[in-house]
Scaffold this motif. Sequence first.
Motif, short mmCIF file in Angstrom:
data_model
loop_
_atom_site.label_atom_id
_atom_site.label_comp_id
_atom_site.label_asym_id
_atom_site.label_seq_id
_atom_site.Cartn_x
_atom_site.Cartn_y
_atom_site.Cartn_z
N UNK A 138 6.66 -18.94 2.04
CA UNK A 138 5.46 -19.42 1.35
C UNK A 138 5.57 -19.07 -0.14
N UNK A 139 5.25 -20.03 -1.00
CA UNK A 139 5.24 -19.80 -2.45
C UNK A 139 3.79 -19.61 -2.90
N UNK A 140 3.54 -18.59 -3.70
CA UNK A 140 2.19 -18.36 -4.20
C UNK A 140 2.19 -17.27 -5.25
N UNK A 141 1.04 -16.66 -5.47
CA UNK A 141 0.98 -15.57 -6.46
C UNK A 141 -0.07 -14.55 -6.06
N UNK A 194 -0.87 -24.36 -7.40
CA UNK A 194 0.41 -24.48 -6.68
C UNK A 194 0.23 -25.15 -5.34
N UNK A 195 1.32 -25.74 -4.83
CA UNK A 195 1.26 -26.35 -3.50
C UNK A 195 1.16 -25.24 -2.47
N UNK A 196 0.50 -25.53 -1.37
CA UNK A 196 0.30 -24.52 -0.33
C UNK A 196 0.88 -25.02 0.98
N UNK A 197 2.20 -24.87 1.12
CA UNK A 197 2.90 -25.33 2.32
C UNK A 197 3.77 -24.19 2.81
N UNK A 198 3.79 -23.98 4.11
CA UNK A 198 4.63 -22.93 4.69
C UNK A 198 5.85 -23.60 5.31
N UNK A 199 7.03 -23.18 4.87
CA UNK A 199 8.27 -23.79 5.34
C UNK A 199 8.93 -22.92 6.40
N UNK A 200 9.47 -23.58 7.41
CA UNK A 200 10.21 -22.85 8.44
C UNK A 200 11.66 -23.33 8.41
N UNK A 254 13.93 -26.36 -5.40
CA UNK A 254 14.70 -26.57 -4.16
C UNK A 254 13.76 -26.82 -2.98
N UNK A 255 12.60 -26.17 -3.00
CA UNK A 255 11.65 -26.29 -1.90
C UNK A 255 10.55 -27.32 -2.20
N UNK A 256 10.76 -28.08 -3.26
CA UNK A 256 9.79 -29.13 -3.61
C UNK A 256 8.39 -28.56 -3.81
N UNK A 257 8.33 -27.36 -4.37
CA UNK A 257 7.04 -26.72 -4.60
C UNK A 257 6.60 -26.98 -6.03
N UNK A 258 5.34 -27.41 -6.16
CA UNK A 258 4.76 -27.65 -7.47
C UNK A 258 3.93 -26.43 -7.88
N UNK A 259 4.02 -26.01 -9.12
CA UNK A 259 3.12 -24.97 -9.62
C UNK A 259 2.93 -25.15 -11.11
N UNK A 274 -3.12 -18.00 3.73
CA UNK A 274 -1.83 -18.48 4.25
C UNK A 274 -1.01 -17.29 4.77
N UNK A 275 -0.98 -16.22 4.02
CA UNK A 275 -0.19 -15.05 4.42
C UNK A 275 -0.79 -14.37 5.65
N UNK A 276 -2.12 -14.42 5.76
CA UNK A 276 -2.77 -13.86 6.95
C UNK A 276 -2.41 -14.66 8.20
#
Length: 201
Positions: free
Chosen positions: A71-74, A167-173, A146-151, A84-86
């Motif tokens: 997950x990408x975030x801050x 930022x985008x909120x997507x969890x990648x597996x 690389x993960x197509x994440x926008x921020x 998301x992290x929870x």
Amino acid sequence: MTRSLSIAAAVGLIAGVGLAVALYNGALTVPDWVSQRTTGQALVGGPFELVDHSGKTVRDSDFRGQYMLIYFGFAHCPDVCPSALQVMSAALDKIGSEAERITPIFISVDPERDTPESLAAYVSAFHPKLVGLTGSPEAVSKAATAYRVFYRKVQDPGSAGDYTVDHSSIIYFMDPDGRFITHFTHGTPVDVMAEKLQGIV
Ligand code: NI
């Protein structure tokens, strides 16, 4: 047909035949993105080199053999990132011992404020296995691309000098070879994520 049109048609025909011959002879190869599309392989993921919350340099290749739940975030994010992290943490706890092969990873899109030290305190509040990654703005940008994440950094109008990060909120597996398996959109319930992960690992 006018003369210039006949010439255009003839030139087009010759070019078409030439292209077909070149493709047939293997002189031109089909670009990667075409073959990846046709095999259903998503174009998400790739190499990164970042710094983990203990200050150690970490590459994506260091996670080979482990599934990555990314997950990408801050850390200053008021609610989207924490929820998301929870959900990620609760899903892993629900799977229990089968989650041993899954490494949850939080990649900061705010490397200015998210130092390894501050990430150490942040990630431990969610899950003991959660790895916090940060790095130079360039390294973070490369990973996000690389993960197509926008921020995008956005100035907070309320307080001078303060900012937030859209930022985008997507969890990648990702699988143990670092390849994309699936993703979870924001708001995926714990049970749904746990069941899906369990069905894969
Ligand atoms: Ni956030």
